[in-house]
Design a protein around this motif. Structure first.
Motif, PDB file in Angstrom:
ATOM      1  N   VAL A 102       0.834  -1.196   0.000  1.00 17.28           N
ATOM      2  CA  VAL A 102       0.000   0.000   0.000  1.00 17.28           C
ATOM      3  C   VAL A 102       0.874   1.253   0.000  1.00 17.28           C
ATOM      4  CG1 VAL A 102      -1.699   1.332   1.318  1.00 17.28           C
ATOM      5  CG2 VAL A 102      -1.951  -1.139   1.100  1.00 17.28           C
ATOM      6  N   GLY A 103       1.996   1.184   0.712  1.00 14.63           N
ATOM      7  CA  GLY A 103       2.918   2.312   0.734  1.00 14.63           C
ATOM      8  C   GLY A 103       3.495   2.610  -0.637  1.00 14.63           C
ATOM      9  N   ILE A 104       3.857   1.561  -1.368  1.00 14.86           N
ATOM     10  CA  ILE A 104       4.385   1.748  -2.719  1.00 14.86           C
ATOM     11  C   ILE A 104       3.322   2.347  -3.637  1.00 14.86           C
ATOM     12  CG2 ILE A 104       5.159   0.525  -4.784  1.00 14.86           C
ATOM     13  CD1 ILE A 104       7.373   0.808  -2.837  1.00 14.86           C
ATOM     14  N   ILE A 105       2.111   1.786  -3.599  1.00 17.68           N
ATOM     15  CA  ILE A 105       1.026   2.288  -4.451  1.00 17.68           C
ATOM     16  C   ILE A 105       0.704   3.748  -4.121  1.00 17.68           C
ATOM     17  CG2 ILE A 105      -1.427   2.061  -4.977  1.00 17.68           C
ATOM     18  CD1 ILE A 105      -1.134  -0.939  -4.659  1.00 17.68           C
ATOM     19  N   THR A 106       0.713   4.073  -2.826  1.00 20.37           N
ATOM     20  CA  THR A 106       0.329   5.420  -2.391  1.00 20.37           C
ATOM     21  C   THR A 106       1.333   6.476  -2.818  1.00 20.37           C
ATOM     22  OG1 THR A 106      -0.830   4.490  -0.465  1.00 20.37           O
ATOM     23  CG2 THR A 106      -0.254   6.841  -0.379  1.00 20.37           C
ATOM     24  N   TYR A 107       2.617   6.182  -2.641  1.00 19.43           N
ATOM     25  CA  TYR A 107       3.629   7.222  -2.824  1.00 19.43           C
ATOM     26  C   TYR A 107       4.448   7.101  -4.099  1.00 19.43           C
ATOM     27  CZ  TYR A 107       2.570   8.295   2.025  1.00 19.43           C
ATOM     28  OH  TYR A 107       1.916   8.625   3.187  1.00 19.43           O
ATOM     29  N   LEU A 108       4.272   6.017  -4.860  1.00 16.09           N
ATOM     30  CA  LEU A 108       5.037   5.874  -6.098  1.00 16.09           C
ATOM     31  C   LEU A 108       4.766   7.026  -7.081  1.00 16.09           C
ATOM     32  CD1 LEU A 108       7.026   4.171  -7.753  1.00 16.09           C
ATOM     33  CD2 LEU A 108       5.053   2.906  -8.659  1.00 16.09           C
ATOM     34  N   PRO A 109       3.502   7.438  -7.300  1.00 19.55           N
ATOM     35  CA  PRO A 109       3.287   8.575  -8.216  1.00 19.55           C
ATOM     36  C   PRO A 109       4.038   9.830  -7.796  1.00 19.55           C
ATOM     37  CG  PRO A 109       1.223   7.442  -7.797  1.00 19.55           C
ATOM     38  CD  PRO A 109       2.216   6.871  -6.839  1.00 19.55           C
ATOM     39  N   ALA A 110       4.004  10.145  -6.496  1.00 19.97           N
ATOM     40  CA  ALA A 110       4.720  11.328  -6.003  1.00 19.97           C
ATOM     41  C   ALA A 110       6.221  11.158  -6.194  1.00 19.97           C
ATOM     42  CB  ALA A 110       4.393  11.569  -4.535  1.00 19.97           C
ATOM     43  N   LEU A 111       6.717   9.950  -5.971  1.00 28.42           N
ATOM     44  CA  LEU A 111       8.148   9.682  -6.141  1.00 28.42           C
ATOM     45  C   LEU A 111       8.585   9.899  -7.583  1.00 28.42           C
ATOM     46  CD1 LEU A 111      10.762   8.480  -4.790  1.00 28.42           C
ATOM     47  CD2 LEU A 111      10.003   6.266  -5.688  1.00 28.42           C
ATOM     48  N   LEU A 112       7.773   9.450  -8.535  1.00 30.72           N
ATOM     49  CA  LEU A 112       8.141   9.544  -9.947  1.00 30.72           C
ATOM     50  C   LEU A 112       7.932  10.952 -10.513  1.00 30.72           C
ATOM     51  CD1 LEU A 112       6.654   6.186 -11.313  1.00 30.72           C
ATOM     52  CD2 LEU A 112       9.005   6.668 -10.613  1.00 30.72           C
ATOM     53  N   ILE A 113       6.893  11.641 -10.034  1.00 30.76           N
ATOM     54  CA  ILE A 113       6.571  12.964 -10.586  1.00 30.76           C
ATOM     55  C   ILE A 113       7.369  14.077  -9.901  1.00 30.76           C
ATOM     56  CG2 ILE A 113       4.734  14.687 -10.855  1.00 30.76           C
ATOM     57  CD1 ILE A 113       2.753  12.364 -11.124  1.00 30.76           C
ATOM     58  N   LEU A 114       7.421  14.035  -8.569  1.00 28.22           N
ATOM     59  CA  LEU A 114       8.053  15.117  -7.818  1.00 28.22           C
ATOM     60  C   LEU A 114       9.529  14.876  -7.538  1.00 28.22           C
ATOM     61  CD1 LEU A 114       5.193  15.740  -5.214  1.00 28.22           C
ATOM     62  CD2 LEU A 114       5.556  16.874  -7.412  1.00 28.22           C
ATOM     63  N   GLY A 115       9.959  13.625  -7.660  1.00 30.95           N
ATOM     64  CA  GLY A 115      11.354  13.310  -7.372  1.00 30.95           C
ATOM     65  C   GLY A 115      12.270  13.585  -8.544  1.00 30.95           C
ATOM     66  N   GLN A 116      13.453  12.993  -8.492  1.00 31.42           N
ATOM     67  CA  GLN A 116      14.470  13.239  -9.519  1.00 31.42           C
ATOM     68  C   GLN A 116      14.095  12.655 -10.870  1.00 31.42           C
ATOM     69  OE1 GLN A 116      18.125  11.145  -8.699  1.00 31.42           O
ATOM     70  NE2 GLN A 116      17.058   9.431  -7.715  1.00 31.42           N
ATOM     71  N   HIS A 117      13.097  11.765 -10.921  1.00 25.48           N
ATOM     72  CA  HIS A 117      12.704  11.164 -12.191  1.00 25.48           C
ATOM     73  C   HIS A 117      11.957  12.164 -13.070  1.00 25.48           C
ATOM     74  CE1 HIS A 117      13.908   7.333 -10.478  1.00 25.48           C
ATOM     75  NE2 HIS A 117      13.146   7.596  -9.427  1.00 25.48           N
ATOM     76  N   GLY A 118      11.192  13.076 -12.463  1.00 23.36           N
ATOM     77  CA  GLY A 118      10.520  14.128 -13.185  1.00 23.36           C
ATOM     78  C   GLY A 118       9.566  13.663 -14.269  1.00 23.36           C
ATOM     79  N   MET A 119       8.829  12.604 -14.008  1.00 28.79           N
ATOM     80  CA  MET A 119       7.914  12.059 -15.021  1.00 28.79           C
ATOM     81  C   MET A 119       6.626  12.877 -15.076  1.00 28.79           C
ATOM     82  SD  MET A 119       8.222   7.941 -14.587  1.00 28.79           S
ATOM     83  CE  MET A 119       9.793   7.097 -14.799  1.00 28.79           C
ATOM     84  N   ASP A 120       5.934  12.773 -16.192  1.00 26.69           N
ATOM     85  CA  ASP A 120       4.640  13.429 -16.305  1.00 26.69           C
ATOM     86  C   ASP A 120       3.544  12.515 -15.755  1.00 26.69           C
ATOM     87  OD1 ASP A 120       3.334  11.850 -18.694  1.00 26.69           O
ATOM     88  OD2 ASP A 120       5.370  12.318 -19.345  1.00 26.69           O
ATOM     89  N   THR A 121       2.358  13.084 -15.582  1.00 23.09           N
ATOM     90  CA  THR A 121       1.253  12.355 -14.950  1.00 23.09           C
ATOM     91  C   THR A 121       0.793  11.169 -15.787  1.00 23.09           C
ATOM     92  OG1 THR A 121       0.509  14.406 -13.903  1.00 23.09           O
ATOM     93  CG2 THR A 121      -1.078  12.597 -14.011  1.00 23.09           C
ATOM     94  N   ILE A 122       0.735  11.343 -17.105  1.00 26.56           N
ATOM     95  CA  ILE A 122       0.266  10.264 -17.978  1.00 26.56           C
ATOM     96  C   ILE A 122       1.188   9.057 -17.881  1.00 26.56           C
ATOM     97  CG2 ILE A 122      -0.133   9.557 -20.360  1.00 26.56           C
ATOM     98  CD1 ILE A 122      -2.274  11.382 -19.360  1.00 26.56           C
ATOM     99  N   THR A 123       2.491   9.299 -17.976  1.00 24.74           N
ATOM    100  CA  THR A 123       3.467   8.194 -17.897  1.00 24.74           C
ATOM    101  C   THR A 123       3.380   7.498 -16.548  1.00 24.74           C
ATOM    102  OG1 THR A 123       4.963   9.376 -19.380  1.00 24.74           O
ATOM    103  CG2 THR A 123       5.900   7.578 -18.099  1.00 24.74           C
ATOM    104  N   THR A 124       3.275   8.308 -15.498  1.00 22.14           N
ATOM    105  CA  THR A 124       3.197   7.732 -14.152  1.00 22.14           C
ATOM    106  C   THR A 124       1.931   6.890 -13.990  1.00 22.14           C
ATOM    107  OG1 THR A 124       4.398   9.623 -13.244  1.00 22.14           O
ATOM    108  CG2 THR A 124       3.144   8.276 -11.696  1.00 22.14           C
ATOM    109  N   SER A 125       0.812   7.372 -14.492  1.00 21.21           N
ATOM    110  CA  SER A 125      -0.445   6.618 -14.415  1.00 21.21           C
ATOM    111  C   SER A 125      -0.325   5.291 -15.155  1.00 21.21           C
ATOM    112  CB  SER A 125      -1.589   7.441 -15.004  1.00 21.21           C
ATOM    113  OG  SER A 125      -1.764   8.637 -14.299  1.00 21.21           O
ATOM    114  N   LEU A 126       0.335   5.311 -16.306  1.00 20.25           N
ATOM    115  CA  LEU A 126       0.526   4.085 -17.066  1.00 20.25           C
ATOM    116  C   LEU A 126       1.374   3.082 -16.292  1.00 20.25           C
ATOM    117  CD1 LEU A 126       0.163   2.533 -19.722  1.00 20.25           C
ATOM    118  CD2 LEU A 126       2.223   3.679 -20.584  1.00 20.25           C
TER     119      LEU A 126
END
Length: 401
Positions: A226-250
């Protein structure tokens, strides 16, 4: 009799698909409600909390009551409550009425799971319990994955009130399940209740020790997953990965569907090679892939995300089946603990990770702390005293197939 038993199993599986289809609607609905009703974030969040707490706490209590008394709410009523509560909540601007409808949906969800899973367990062939349990849990996981997309499309193109039309699949499903139940009760139930009493099955001595350990391991798994599911989008979008929302959702969607594959594999392989063996294997295999999420980039990181999800869900189905077989005369209670309470504990664990991230000033570092429950799980799983698969089959040989 066999044919009607299979129809009963399939109706439980179909009901699970419907019940879990509606539960993820709420987070998609909330932003619109905040705007339209001028709700505070607290009141909006309280609605989600009410749903989750009600569902998590009622499940084991409902399961225990059913095991002790033999009484349970028919699952078609549970499906109707779950679908109507969420779908019709969008038609009112009264917060208290909306909260009551959401609470009713949570109650339907909570009463459904132990009752439906007890039916699947009792009516499944003994040598195929794992795979049938995996199909049951998978049906809910698939609908839970596509539910937000359905709600988002409906709101985007037809407005918030269009969500109310989604009560129709719930009504149709409830009618179908009612018809199956009625025929099953007429042709099978009397024989099943008189000649195969659950209460006469014998627990293993000191059953509470391995059962308690399995619940603890389920909670650790839920905390991390649950922790991974909850915070993975924030990790990918706001962290050093800098992904966009569409990619993160996919990525999250693919992760959830690979988890579904893990559920099927875990159920099937635990039937063939033993529950405990596969539980230890699954927990151990999850550790290196968890580390890849935080210690690598690019395709290695994606592999870590996807394969961690696979093995976390692999362990989930295996532990649910183990718990049921450790408590053969309390299957509803066992199912309520592993399907409800442990997931609720996982939600609390996710909140702890958020608190740690605030205090540490680093979301990745706080998330990586979950390596502790991840690495501890396979070690603790080795100490579960679990009966040999052949002993379980001999003990349960008189159950209907």
């Amino acid at each position: 009799m066999v044919t009607e038993s299979k129809k009963k199993i399939y109706s439980s599986i179909g009901g699970h698909f419907l019940v879990d289809l509606y539960s993820p609607f709420l987070p998609i609905i909330l932003p619109v409600l905040i705007t339209n009703m001028n709700l505070s974030f607290f009141l909006a969040g309280f609605m989600v909390t009410t749903y989750n707490v009600t569902s998590s706490l009622v499940q084991p209590v409902a399961g225990l009551f059913s095991d002790r008394t033999g009484k349970k709410v028919p699952i078609w009523i549970c499906v109707l409550l779950s679908s109507a509560g969420i779908s019709l909540a969008v038609l009112t601007n009264n917060y208290l009425l909306m909260l009551a409808l959401v609470s009713g949906a949570a109650l339907g969800n909570a009463l459904f799971h132990p009752a439906a899973m007890e039916s699947v367990y009792r009516l499944s062939p003994i040598e195929k319990r794992g795979i049938f349990n995996s199909i049951f849990t998978t049906s809910g996981s698939i609908s839970y994955s596509i539910g937000p997309l359905i709600a988002g499309v409906m709101i985007t193109f037809f407005g918030l009130s269009s969500i109310a039309w989604l009560v129709i699949p719930g009504i149709l499903g409830a009618v179908w399940i009612y018809s199956v139940d009625k025929k099953f009760n007429t042709l099978v139930s009397a024989h099943y209740e008189r000649k195969k009493p659950v209460s006469k099955q014998k627990k293993e001595r000191y059953w509470w020790v391995p059962a308690g350990l399995v619940v603890f391991l389920c909670s650790l798994r839920a905390w991390t997953y649950v922790g991974i599911i909850t915070y993975l989008p924030a990790l990918l979008i706001l962290g050093q990965h800098g992904m966009d929302t569409i990619t993160t959702s996919l990525i999250v969607t693919i992760m959830l569907f690979i988890g579904v594959a893990g559920q099927i594999a875990g159920g099937y392989l635990s039937d063939r090679y033993g529950r405990k063996n596969m539980l230890v294997f699954g927990f151990a295999a999850a550790v290196p892939f968890f580390c890849l999420i935080f210690l690598s980039q690019g395709w290695l990181m994606y592999s870590g995300i996807f394969m961690y999800s696979f093995f976390a869900c692999f362990c989930y189905v295996t532990s649910v089946t183990m718990m049921q077989e450790l408590l053969p005369d309390s299957v509803g209670f066992a199912s309520g603990l592993t399907l409800g309470l442990c997931v609720g504990v996982g939600g609390i664990g996710a909140a702890i990770i958020g608190w740690a991230a605030d205090n540490m000033g680093s979301l990745p570092d706080a998330m990586f702390l979950m390596i502790i429950p991840t690495a501890l799980s396979p070690i603790l799983a080795l100490f579960i005293r679990y009966p040999d698969q052949r002993r379980i089959r001999g003990r349960d040989a008189d159950l209907p197939e």
